[in-house]
Scaffold this active site. Structure first.
Site, PDB file in Angstrom:
ATOM      1  N   CYS A   1      11.715   2.265  18.658  1.00  0.00           N
ATOM      2  CA  CYS A   1      10.476   3.358  18.744  1.00  0.00           C
ATOM      3  C   CYS A   1      10.731   4.462  17.614  1.00  0.00           C
ATOM      4  O   CYS A   1       9.933   5.011  17.318  1.00  0.00           O
ATOM      5  CB  CYS A   1      10.160   4.129  20.141  1.00  0.00           C
TER       6      CYS A   1
ATOM      7  N   CYS B   1      14.305   3.967  27.438  1.00  0.00           N
ATOM      8  CA  CYS B   1      14.718   5.220  27.034  1.00  0.00           C
ATOM      9  C   CYS B   1      15.857   5.967  27.456  1.00  0.00           C
ATOM     10  O   CYS B   1      16.609   6.674  27.102  1.00  0.00           O
ATOM     11  CB  CYS B   1      13.479   5.959  27.069  1.00  0.00           C
TER      12      CYS B   1
HETATM   13 FE1  FES Z   1      11.476   5.807  22.533  1.00  0.00          FE
HETATM   14 FE2  FES Z   1      11.658   6.581  24.735  1.00  0.00          FE
HETATM   15  S1  FES Z   1       9.812   5.812  23.508  1.00  0.00           S
HETATM   16  S2  FES Z   1      13.256   6.887  23.603  1.00  0.00           S
END
Ligand code: FES
Length: 129
Positions: free
Chosen positions: A34, A103
């Site tokens: 992400c 995460c």
């Molecule tokens: Fe990137 Fe949670 S979506 S750390």
């Protein structure tokens, strides 16, 4: 997606945000999936985490995770802090939605990296004496 009350509370009022001046160890990690990033600063006294601060550029779950990791780690010995795992952190937060579980990896990783950084600096100092 359902977040626990604890996740929402830590996200709204994250503990221990910031940096430490002259930290004893720094750990920075990024999530390639992400692009989110997290950094942990630690201060060590008598083999215990005297202070822990973090900065997180990321999603709400990552912020809540960092805040929880910082609380769990403070005052712990380095050995105890190395035993903090992503699933322990998620449990302490009352669980995380499945798609957000990745995460929770960042928090423990960044903390452990900061401890390793401290240990390697200490070794280098000793070698120089
Ligand atoms: Fe990137 Fe949670 S979506 S750390």
């Amino acid at each position: 997606m359902q977040y626990s009350k604890k996740v929402l509370e830590h996200f709204a009022n994250p503990r221990n945000v910031g940096e430490i001046e002259n930290p004893d160890g720094v750990g920075e990690v990024g999530n390639p999936a992400c692009g989110d990033m997290m950094s942990f600063h630690i201060k060590v006294k008598d083999n215990r985490l005297d202070d822990v601060k973090f900065k997180t550029f990321g999603c709400g779950a990552a912020i809540a995770v960092s805040s929880m990791v910082s609380e769990m780690a403070k005052e712990k010995t380095l050995q105890e802090a190395m035993k903090i795992t992503p699933s322990l952190v998620a449990d302490e937060l009352g669980g995380l939605p499945k798609q957000k579980f990745h995460c929770s990896n960042l928090g423990a990783q960044a903390l452990h990296k900061a401890i390793r950084d401290y240990r390697s600096k200490k070794k280098t100092k000793r070698a120089k004496k």
